[in-house]
Design an enzyme around this catalytic site. Structure first.
Site, short mmCIF file in Angstrom:
data_model
loop_
_atom_site.label_atom_id
_atom_site.label_comp_id
_atom_site.label_asym_id
_atom_site.label_seq_id
_atom_site.Cartn_x
_atom_site.Cartn_y
_atom_site.Cartn_z
N GLY A 87 -84.84 0.58 32.77
CA GLY A 87 -83.59 -0.56 33.88
C GLY A 87 -82.76 0.54 34.16
N SER A 183 -89.16 5.34 31.71
CA SER A 183 -88.26 4.89 32.38
C SER A 183 -86.80 5.79 32.07
CB SER A 183 -88.09 4.44 33.26
OG SER A 183 -87.33 3.96 33.92
N TYR A 184 -85.76 4.15 31.90
CA TYR A 184 -84.72 4.95 31.46
C TYR A 184 -84.72 4.63 29.57
CZ TYR A 184 -79.34 4.62 30.91
OH TYR A 184 -78.22 4.45 30.60
N ASP A 384 -94.95 10.05 40.35
CA ASP A 384 -93.69 9.62 40.97
C ASP A 384 -92.33 9.80 40.88
OD1 ASP A 384 -91.65 7.51 39.74
OD2 ASP A 384 -91.38 8.98 37.66
N HIS A 436 -95.22 5.69 37.63
CA HIS A 436 -94.66 5.56 36.87
C HIS A 436 -94.63 5.21 35.99
CE1 HIS A 436 -90.02 5.90 36.06
NE2 HIS A 436 -89.87 4.32 35.78
#
Length: 464
Positions: A87, A183-184, A384, A436
């Site tokens: 996020g 991701s984050y 992605d 992703h």
């Protein structure tokens, strides 16, 4: 910790699910209170589940929510893997557990669950954590926490969570332990690994047997990530030559802040040249927002794009929001026990907008943990465009690692599953055709990759 009930289980349990043997273990009273007997609409399963809260800061009332899905076979021998989504502010229950590697999928009406054939708990015990406080069911009683959190507190709270959780689940002390995410979580995972490594060095009796970590489509370095992202857009014909050159001219990616001219160039690319695509999976259909009631809200920090999160079924996060807001589901999960007034959501925009501290680069942490001998794998779904394969390759190239096994195609059955290169201290792999959320788009290939990571073996170089 509460008093312990020493329950020695060596019996055969028979239900509508297949007969299975539970190995003798010591169960704490707190642990037993967290046991999930069955989730609403859940098919029969032959593995144990637990969920609940661990308080990580008594004074400020921060508590993190977890969901443990134990391995389907020989759970007492299998490693423990902690999973994060990113996020920052997105739920590991919404994405990892319900769309990607968890044992269940949610049907479109949010009324029932069905089994994931390629769930990662086939080969490990998977611990999903909603982190930091304010994400999903995790909460804080100090409202200012939602506006002053960041990388440092997230890692510190996750370490406290693990220490306390293992007191509740002592059978996992000293068990082979890995961290994973996407991701984050490209920040969360190595940052927590470093916290654990330092904690173990300073502890006379360390209980967290950290062996390594793996991350997918990971945010790693602000400069290389952004250069690599723009390069991906151009190389995949998403933007024009003119816009590509303009972005590189106007944007100083060595700064966390962008100029007005840079923002204008980026906005032109996204609003006029991309078209209506899913930036997290550029070759799959988008969700019909009028039917799914999806709004375009931010989902990823410190990269160029800020669109809605999605996946192979681009509306699937809405199925999760229907399911996890049901009172009977929350009761079965031992969730929302304090009566949080707001609805459970897949992501928290409040946290994203107010994220206070972020590492510009986690490459120094990689160097430290590579030198410490941890097993480290980095992988990329190659469709992605948000944290694309080019960004990851640019970042990894600046670690200047020695190549052990040169670039080669790896196989899933009779098909190329992706490409990989093994370095001295790190393995990099792509997953062909995945966006992703790699385990969602290519679940079989993702499971092969995960199994190879756990075993410490190279990905298969020949057709199987």
């Amino acid at each position: 910790m509460g008093s312990r009930i020493e329950i020695l289980l060596s019996l055969v349990m028979i239900s509508v699910s297949p007969v299975f043997l539970i190995t003798a273990v010591a169960i704490t009273e707190e642990q037993e209170l967290d046991r999930i007997t069955a989730l609403p609409g859940q098919p029969p399963v032959n593995f144990s589940q637990f969920s609940g809260y661990v308080t990580v800061n008594e004074g400020e009332g921060r508590a993190l929510f977890y969901w443990l899905t134990e391995a389907t076979d020989h759970a007492h021998e299998m490693p423990l893997v902690l999973w994060f989504n990113g996020g920052p502010g997105c739920s590991s229950i919404a994405y990892g557990a319900s769309e990607e590697l968890g044992p269940f999928r949610i049907n479109k009406t949010g009324s029932s669950l069905y089994l994931n054939k390629y769930a990662w708990n086939r080969v490990a015990n998977i611990l999903f954590l909603e982190s930091p406080a304010g994400v999903g069911f995790s909460y804080t009683n100090t409202s200012s926490n939602l506006k002053d959190t960041g990388d440092n507190r997230t890692a510190a709270d996750a370490l406290v969570f693990l220490i306390k959780w293992m007191s509740r689940f002592p059978q996992y002390k000293h068990r082979d332990f890995y961290i994973s995410g996407e991701s984050y979580a490209g920040h969360y995972v190595p940052q927590l690994a470093q916290k654990i490594y330092d904690y173990n060095k300073n502890s006379s009796h360390p209980i967290i047997n950290l062996k390594g970590f793996t991350v997918g489509n990971a945010v790693m370095d602000n400069y290389y990530d952004n250069i690599g992202t723009v390069t991906y857009w151009w190389s995949h014909a998403m933007i024009s030559d003119r816009t590509y050159k303009l972005i590189l001219k106007q944007c100083n990616f060595k700064s966390l802040n962008t100029s007005q001219k840079c923002d204008q160039a980026l906005n032109y690319a996204m609003n006029h040249e991309f078209g209506d695509i899913d930036q997290y999976s550029i070759y799959t259909p988008t969700c019909n927002s009028s039917k799914a009631n999806i709004t375009n809200t931010p989902r990823l920090k410190n990269t160029l794009l800020r669109p809605r999160f999605s996946g192979y079924d681009p509306c699937s996060e809405k199925y999760a929001e229907k399911y996890y807001n049901r009172p009977d589901v929350q009761k079965a999960l031992h969730a929302n026990t304090t009566g949080i007034r707001y609805n459970w959501t897949a992501c928290s925009d409040v946290l994203l907008r107010n994220w206070k501290d972020t590492d510009f680069s986690v490459l120094p942490i990689y160097r430290k943990l590579i030198a410490a001998g941890l097993r480290i794998w980095v992988y990329s779904g190659d469709t992605d465009s948000v944290v694309p394969v080019t960004a990851t390759r640019f970042s990894l190239s600046h670690l200047h690692l020695k190549i052990k096994t040169p670039w080669y195609p790896w196989y899933s059955g009779n098909q190329v599953g992706g490409w990989t290169e093994v370095y001295d201290g790190l393995t990099f792999a792509t997953v062909r055709g995945a966006g992703h959320e790699v385990p969602m788009f290519e679940p079989r290939r993702a499971l092969i990759l995960f199994q190879s990571f756990l075993s410490g073996k190279n990905l298969p170089s020949h057709k199987i």
